[in-house]
Motif scaffolding. Structure first.
Motif, PDB file in Angstrom:
ATOM      1  N   LEU A 203       0.819  -1.214   0.000  1.00 47.99           N
ATOM      2  CA  LEU A 203       0.000   0.000   0.000  1.00 47.99           C
ATOM      3  C   LEU A 203       0.853   1.265   0.000  1.00 47.99           C
ATOM      4  O   LEU A 203       1.959   1.283   0.558  1.00 47.99           O
ATOM      5  CB  LEU A 203      -0.907   0.029   1.229  1.00 47.99           C
ATOM      6  CG  LEU A 203      -2.180  -0.802   1.187  1.00 47.99           C
ATOM      7  CD1 LEU A 203      -2.821  -0.828   2.571  1.00 47.99           C
ATOM      8  CD2 LEU A 203      -3.172  -0.260   0.143  1.00 47.99           C
ATOM      9  N   PRO A 204       0.328   2.346  -0.576  1.00 51.81           N
ATOM     10  CA  PRO A 204       0.991   3.644  -0.393  1.00 51.81           C
ATOM     11  C   PRO A 204       1.023   3.993   1.095  1.00 51.81           C
ATOM     12  O   PRO A 204       0.074   3.671   1.833  1.00 51.81           O
ATOM     13  CB  PRO A 204       0.087   4.612  -1.174  1.00 51.81           C
ATOM     14  CG  PRO A 204      -0.712   3.756  -2.100  1.00 51.81           C
ATOM     15  CD  PRO A 204      -0.872   2.438  -1.416  1.00 51.81           C
ATOM     16  N   PRO A 205       2.080   4.628   1.570  1.00 46.91           N
ATOM     17  CA  PRO A 205       2.214   4.885   3.017  1.00 46.91           C
ATOM     18  C   PRO A 205       1.029   5.620   3.629  1.00 46.91           C
ATOM     19  O   PRO A 205       0.625   5.295   4.751  1.00 46.91           O
ATOM     20  CB  PRO A 205       3.498   5.714   3.103  1.00 46.91           C
ATOM     21  CG  PRO A 205       4.302   5.276   1.926  1.00 46.91           C
ATOM     22  CD  PRO A 205       3.304   5.028   0.835  1.00 46.91           C
ATOM     23  N   ASP A 206       0.454   6.615   2.930  1.00 40.77           N
ATOM     24  CA  ASP A 206      -0.637   7.359   3.538  1.00 40.77           C
ATOM     25  C   ASP A 206      -1.882   6.494   3.707  1.00 40.77           C
ATOM     26  O   ASP A 206      -2.589   6.594   4.723  1.00 40.77           O
ATOM     27  CB  ASP A 206      -0.958   8.624   2.726  1.00 40.77           C
ATOM     28  CG  ASP A 206      -1.259   8.335   1.268  1.00 40.77           C
ATOM     29  OD1 ASP A 206      -0.856   7.258   0.765  1.00 40.77           O
ATOM     30  OD2 ASP A 206      -1.890   9.178   0.595  1.00 40.77           O
ATOM     31  N   VAL A 207      -2.152   5.630   2.745  1.00 39.58           N
ATOM     32  CA  VAL A 207      -3.306   4.729   2.865  1.00 39.58           C
ATOM     33  C   VAL A 207      -3.037   3.676   3.939  1.00 39.58           C
ATOM     34  O   VAL A 207      -3.920   3.343   4.738  1.00 39.58           O
ATOM     35  CB  VAL A 207      -3.628   4.071   1.513  1.00 39.58           C
ATOM     36  CG1 VAL A 207      -4.803   3.104   1.650  1.00 39.58           C
ATOM     37  CG2 VAL A 207      -3.941   5.133   0.462  1.00 39.58           C
ATOM     38  N   ARG A 208      -1.828   3.160   3.961  1.00 34.35           N
ATOM     39  CA  ARG A 208      -1.448   2.196   5.002  1.00 34.35           C
ATOM     40  C   ARG A 208      -1.657   2.794   6.389  1.00 34.35           C
ATOM     41  O   ARG A 208      -2.228   2.153   7.281  1.00 34.35           O
ATOM     42  CB  ARG A 208       0.017   1.801   4.804  1.00 34.35           C
ATOM     43  CG  ARG A 208       0.537   0.788   5.818  1.00 34.35           C
ATOM     44  CD  ARG A 208       1.911   0.300   5.404  1.00 34.35           C
ATOM     45  NE  ARG A 208       2.894   1.370   5.390  1.00 34.35           N
ATOM     46  CZ  ARG A 208       3.909   1.428   4.533  1.00 34.35           C
ATOM     47  NH1 ARG A 208       4.064   0.505   3.604  1.00 34.35           N
ATOM     48  NH2 ARG A 208       4.780   2.419   4.599  1.00 34.35           N
ATOM     49  N   ASP A 209      -1.213   4.039   6.575  1.00 33.66           N
ATOM     50  CA  ASP A 209      -1.392   4.696   7.868  1.00 33.66           C
ATOM     51  C   ASP A 209      -2.870   4.894   8.181  1.00 33.66           C
ATOM     52  O   ASP A 209      -3.290   4.738   9.344  1.00 33.66           O
ATOM     53  CB  ASP A 209      -0.679   6.043   7.877  1.00 33.66           C
ATOM     54  CG  ASP A 209       0.833   5.905   7.819  1.00 33.66           C
ATOM     55  OD1 ASP A 209       1.343   4.796   8.083  1.00 33.66           O
ATOM     56  OD2 ASP A 209       1.500   6.909   7.504  1.00 33.66           O
ATOM     57  N   GLY A 210      -3.660   5.238   7.167  1.00 28.56           N
ATOM     58  CA  GLY A 210      -5.086   5.449   7.392  1.00 28.56           C
ATOM     59  C   GLY A 210      -5.784   4.212   7.910  1.00 28.56           C
ATOM     60  O   GLY A 210      -6.707   4.303   8.724  1.00 28.56           O
ATOM     61  N   PHE A 211      -5.329   3.054   7.457  1.00 28.15           N
ATOM     62  CA  PHE A 211      -5.924   1.799   7.910  1.00 28.15           C
ATOM     63  C   PHE A 211      -5.264   1.269   9.180  1.00 28.15           C
ATOM     64  O   PHE A 211      -5.604   0.177   9.651  1.00 28.15           O
ATOM     65  CB  PHE A 211      -5.859   0.745   6.809  1.00 28.15           C
ATOM     66  CG  PHE A 211      -6.917   0.904   5.758  1.00 28.15           C
ATOM     67  CD1 PHE A 211      -8.243   0.611   6.048  1.00 28.15           C
ATOM     68  CD2 PHE A 211      -6.606   1.360   4.493  1.00 28.15           C
ATOM     69  CE1 PHE A 211      -9.231   0.745   5.085  1.00 28.15           C
ATOM     70  CE2 PHE A 211      -7.579   1.506   3.524  1.00 28.15           C
ATOM     71  CZ  PHE A 211      -8.903   1.197   3.824  1.00 28.15           C
TER      72      PHE A 211
END
Length: 264
Positions: A203-211
């Motif tokens: 995942l892209p880091p920002d999406v990974r962090d969001g989840f």
């Protein structure tokens, strides 16, 4: 010389299924449609099986396979709509823009995993993958002219569309339930920790962090080592193994088509 394997039939691409699903959920109009009209988080195999039958039928099946799969998915999409409220945006599974995003996540993920497992493909194969993945949207409600004209245009679309991603608590709860997979077979639950790890790394880091998927330099090193092993082993597998998922899911779809009223 061994026969060339159809690039869209490479089974290793399925390693990116979790990434594609979470990117789809991160588009709020998709995420709330799934959250309010599906139990996929409890039983992810149901959605995965349906998606893969559609994918393989559209990209590798006969005209009859494609028509049957597209009609089935269209029927499933028809009741998935909502006017929006204080908690959720308006959504409609027949919206061409949302279907374009779903197809885009499948293409982008497939290319990412292909490169990890098999190296950078020749331009001819990249162009072939791009052309054939377009059909996942255009077989439904996406006009052919809506699919970005070429891979450069796709990159611009991807950057723009990614700005609309947002993971709120309700969508994150869907992902948390997905990892538990309470209604899935036992072997699916046993594989979920590995699936979660691979998904987080892709995942892209920002999406990974969001989840809320934790990551670190140590995890990144483990992730890179894993793909080093995959890249060493997977290309040496016989074609019959590498294409087994395609044959399995096309077989399932054709069995459904034979049993459907009015088909033979």
């Amino acid at each position: 010389m061994s026969p060339r394997i159809d690039p869209v039939a490479e089974g290793v691409i399925l390693a990116g299924a979790g990434r594609a699903i979470l990117l789809q959920l991160a588009r709020p109009e998709v995420g709330y449609g799934v959250a309010r009209h599906s139990d996929f988080a409890r039983n992810p195999m149901g959605r995965l099986n349906g998606t893969l039958m559609y994918v393989y039928a559209v990209m590798t099946g006969s005209d009859a396979d494609r028509e049957f799969a597209a009609a089935f998915v269209s029927r499933m999409h028809t009741p998935v709509h909502g006017p929006g409220d204080d908690e959720a945006p308006a959504y409609d599974a027949r919206d061409p823009g949302l279907q374009l995003w779903v197809a885009a996540t499948l293409y982008d993920t497939a290319l990412l995993v292909y490169r990890r497992a098999l190296g950078n493909p020749p331009t001819s194969i990249e162009d072939e993958l791009y052309r054939r993945y377009a059909a996942l949207g255009t077989a439904l409600d996406v006009p052919s002219e809506a699919w970005p004209q070429d891979r450069e245009a796709f990159s611009a679309y991807w950057r723009s569309a990614s700005q609309s991603l947002h993971v709120d608590p309700a969508i994150r709860a869907q992902a948390d339930e997905l990892w538990r997979a309470t209604a899935a077979p036992w072997w699916v639950r046993r594989l979920m920790p590995l699936n979660r790890f691979v998904t987080a790394g892709l995942l892209p880091p920002d999406v990974r962090d969001g989840f809320g998927l934790s990551w670190s330099p140590r995890r990144q090193r483990r992730f890179d080592r894993l793909w080093t092993v995959v890249a060493a082993v997977y290309p040496r597998l016989p074609a019959v193994v590498r294409t087994a998922p395609q044959r399995y899911y096309l077989g399932r779809l054709r069995a459904l088509r034979r049993r459907a009223p009015g088909t033979g």
